[in-house]
Design a protein around this motif. Structure first.
Motif, short mmCIF file in Angstrom:
data_model
loop_
_atom_site.label_atom_id
_atom_site.label_comp_id
_atom_site.label_asym_id
_atom_site.label_seq_id
_atom_site.Cartn_x
_atom_site.Cartn_y
_atom_site.Cartn_z
N GLY A 1 21.14 -17.14 -4.99
CA GLY A 1 20.39 -16.90 -6.21
C GLY A 1 20.52 -18.02 -7.22
N PHE A 2 21.66 -18.72 -7.20
CA PHE A 2 21.88 -19.78 -8.19
C PHE A 2 21.03 -21.01 -7.93
N SER A 3 20.43 -21.10 -6.77
CA SER A 3 19.50 -22.20 -6.50
C SER A 3 18.06 -21.71 -6.42
N SER A 4 17.86 -20.45 -6.79
CA SER A 4 16.52 -19.88 -6.67
C SER A 4 15.60 -20.39 -7.77
N ASN A 5 14.33 -20.34 -7.49
CA ASN A 5 13.31 -20.77 -8.44
C ASN A 5 13.39 -19.98 -9.75
N VAL A 6 13.71 -18.70 -9.65
CA VAL A 6 13.74 -17.83 -10.83
C VAL A 6 14.88 -18.22 -11.76
N VAL A 7 16.07 -18.46 -11.21
CA VAL A 7 17.22 -18.83 -12.05
C VAL A 7 16.98 -20.18 -12.72
N ILE A 8 16.45 -21.14 -11.97
CA ILE A 8 16.13 -22.44 -12.56
C ILE A 8 15.08 -22.28 -13.65
N LEU A 9 14.12 -21.39 -13.41
CA LEU A 9 13.07 -21.15 -14.40
C LEU A 9 13.64 -20.59 -15.70
N ILE A 10 14.47 -19.56 -15.60
CA ILE A 10 14.98 -18.94 -16.81
C ILE A 10 15.97 -19.87 -17.53
N PHE A 11 16.79 -20.60 -16.78
CA PHE A 11 17.70 -21.59 -17.37
C PHE A 11 16.90 -22.64 -18.15
N SER A 12 15.82 -23.12 -17.55
CA SER A 12 15.00 -24.14 -18.18
C SER A 12 14.29 -23.60 -19.42
N MET A 13 13.81 -22.35 -19.33
CA MET A 13 13.09 -21.78 -20.48
C MET A 13 14.03 -21.49 -21.64
N LEU A 14 15.31 -21.23 -21.35
CA LEU A 14 16.28 -21.09 -22.42
C LEU A 14 16.44 -22.42 -23.16
N ILE A 15 16.42 -23.52 -22.43
CA ILE A 15 16.51 -24.84 -23.05
C ILE A 15 15.26 -25.12 -23.88
N VAL A 16 14.09 -24.81 -23.32
CA VAL A 16 12.83 -25.00 -24.05
C VAL A 16 12.83 -24.15 -25.32
N GLY A 17 13.32 -22.91 -25.20
CA GLY A 17 13.39 -22.04 -26.37
C GLY A 17 14.31 -22.59 -27.43
N ASP A 18 15.43 -23.20 -27.02
CA ASP A 18 16.36 -23.79 -27.98
C ASP A 18 15.72 -24.99 -28.67
N ALA A 19 14.97 -25.79 -27.90
CA ALA A 19 14.25 -26.93 -28.49
C ALA A 19 13.21 -26.45 -29.49
N MET A 20 12.58 -25.34 -29.18
CA MET A 20 11.60 -24.75 -30.09
C MET A 20 12.26 -24.39 -31.42
N ALA A 21 13.47 -23.84 -31.32
CA ALA A 21 14.20 -23.47 -32.54
C ALA A 21 14.66 -24.71 -33.30
N GLU A 22 15.15 -25.71 -32.59
CA GLU A 22 15.68 -26.92 -33.22
C GLU A 22 14.60 -27.68 -33.98
N THR A 23 13.39 -27.70 -33.48
CA THR A 23 12.31 -28.43 -34.14
C THR A 23 11.62 -27.60 -35.22
N GLY A 24 11.96 -26.31 -35.30
CA GLY A 24 11.30 -25.44 -36.27
C GLY A 24 9.98 -24.89 -35.80
N ALA A 25 9.58 -25.26 -34.57
CA ALA A 25 8.30 -24.75 -34.05
C ALA A 25 8.35 -23.25 -33.85
N ASP A 26 9.56 -22.73 -33.59
CA ASP A 26 9.68 -21.29 -33.37
C ASP A 26 9.27 -20.52 -34.60
N TRP A 27 9.69 -20.99 -35.77
CA TRP A 27 9.35 -20.27 -36.99
C TRP A 27 7.85 -20.32 -37.26
N LEU A 28 7.25 -21.48 -37.04
CA LEU A 28 5.81 -21.61 -37.26
C LEU A 28 5.03 -20.66 -36.35
N ILE A 29 5.40 -20.63 -35.06
CA ILE A 29 4.73 -19.73 -34.11
C ILE A 29 4.98 -18.28 -34.49
#
Length: 438
Positions: free
Chosen positions: A54-82
């Motif tokens: 499971g740790f090499s599965s597409n789903v785990v990589i997907l959610i791990f990556s989206m957590l990073i994207v979500g953090d970037a969204m927060a860091e740039t302030g885009a999250d608040w605008l959206i």
């Protein structure tokens, strides 16, 4: 044969033990899930690599990556605008936002992968919950995700289960689904879900998680909601991070385009977007990695491993043989249909939906041929039932991804079991209306 059956029994015992530990919280859920993977390895049901695949599965990589994207969204302030924009459009009405989100997610899922739709929504939902004091992650995530699932049942390309069933059915019978064969009953179930969510599900969810609204949810360094004043105080519109906002917007839009057209596997697309966030400075690697919800990632990986352990046995075929042996030589068609969809939905709560479809379709087709039943409605029932199982986080990728909202195992059972029963009733009533069973 004895050894094979022994593995089946052992697998059921391991799964039951894991479920008990998840529900009772006697030990940490990550520890319980890891013990389940170890048990499959130590009993010889599957190898270590398979149990922890499971740790090499597409789903785990997907959610791990989206957590990073979500953090970037927060860091740039885009999250608040959206989030602020979405909250204003819905007039800060959480129930209205959930309806609109589930409807849009369902319409998108008719034409693109469910997992990609959910991946796009997760950081946006986190943004909305941060920007508006009237909206919470737990109330929104499960409902909007399942809206995407229900929409995905309406077309041939809405989910991998349809494609899998198409392949099996054509290979065995030469019959194929048309693009909109799934639409009549799929649309009824989708509409029923939207109504159920507004009239019953919303209040039910509030009662289930109650004062646990923010339990298990990681909001970076934030401990509460952001309002307009605090946003401007902490995220100046012209600071260095704000200058990265157009860069992040470009990364996010390109990621969604790749999700829609499936030019790359969704995991590869999401990971590429996450790495671009690091490379362009939209997120700081050291700080982001420190803030990631590793509990969610680890638990998700172990859940996928438990599912792999179950798949290493042949539980689905065993249940299929049990059904046909119980029915006898001349079963009533609607009774057989009801038993099939109920069994498939139960099984799909613990196996991937495409896997469940591939297991049951050949059994159902062979049984229909021997009894003289119409193959099409029974295969449709298998696909619907496999797609709409959602009473455990094992069910399939979209359901597992909702763990980021901090739900407990028992939340899935309490919140989703009633609507699963409703969908079973709709299937049993309406599939024969559009496709005669004989």
């Amino acid at each position: 044969m004895t050894e094979f059956f022994s593995n089946e029994v052992i697998a059921i015992i391991i799964l039951a033990a894991c479920v008990v530990l998840f529900i009772t919280n006697w030990i940490n859920t990550c520890v319980a899930a890891a013990l389940g993977c170890l048990a499959f390895t130590l009993t010889g049901i599957c190898s270590f690599n398979e149990a922890f695949s499971g740790f090499s599965s597409n789903v785990v990589i997907l959610i791990f990556s989206m957590l990073i994207v979500g953090d970037a969204m927060a860091e740039t302030g885009a999250d608040w605008l959206i989030g602020n924009f979405a909250a204003r459009i819905s007039k800060n009405n959480e129930r209205l936002f959930i309806f609109a989100g589930a409807l849009v997610g369902g319409l998108m899922s008719m034409w693109m992968a469910n997992t990609a739709v959910v991946a796009c929504f997760l950081p946006i939902l986190a943004s909305v919950s941060r920007a508006s004091p009237n909206m919470t992650m737990k109330n929104m995530t499960m409902s909007i995700t399942f809206g995407a699932m229900y929409g995905g049942t309406c077309t041939l390309v809405g989910s991998t289960s349809q494609v899998a069933a198409q392949g099996v059915m054509y290979e065995l019978t030469g019959i194929e689904f048309k693009m909109f064969d799934f639409m009549p009953v799929g649309a009824i179930m989708f509409a029923a879900f939207l109504v159920w969510e507004q009239l019953i599900g919303y209040r039910m969810g509030e009662k289930i998680w109650g004062d646990r609204q923010h339990e298990g949810i990681r909001y970076d360094k934030l401990t509460g909601k952001l309002d307009v004043d605090s946003f401007h105080a902490n995220h100046p519109m012209h600071d260095n991070k704000a200058r990265k906002r157009p860069v992040f917007a470009a990364i996010f839009v390109v990621m969604i385009i790749f999700f829609v057209f499936e030019w790359l596997p969704v995991g590869v697309t999401a990971l590429s977007a996450a790495m671009l966030c690091f490379i362009t400075g939209c997120a700081d690697p050291k700080e982001t990695i420190r803030r990631l919800d590793w509990h969610c990632v680890f638990f998700l990986g172990c859940c996928m491993g438990i599912a792999a352990g179950i798949e290493a046995t042949d539980l689905g075929e065993m249940m299929g043989r049990l059904i046909t042996s119980l029915l006898g030589p001349n079963p009533e068609p609607r009774l057989f249909f009801a038993i099939v969809v109920t069994t498939v939905m139960f099984t799909s709560n613990f196996l991937a939906n495409a896997t469940t479809t591939v297991i049951f379709c050949p059994i159902v087709i062979a049984t229909c041929q021997s009894y003289g039943f119409n193959i099409m409605p029974f295969c449709l029932g298998v696909v619907y039932a496999a797609n709409l199982a959602c009473a455990t986080p094992f069910a399939h990728a979209q359901v597992t991804m909702t763990l980021v909202a901090g739900y407990r195992f028992s939340d899935y059972v309490k919140f989703n079991l009633p609507v699963q029963i409703l969908m079973l009733v709709i299937m049993i009533i309406f599939v024969p209306v559009f496709f005669p069973l004989m």
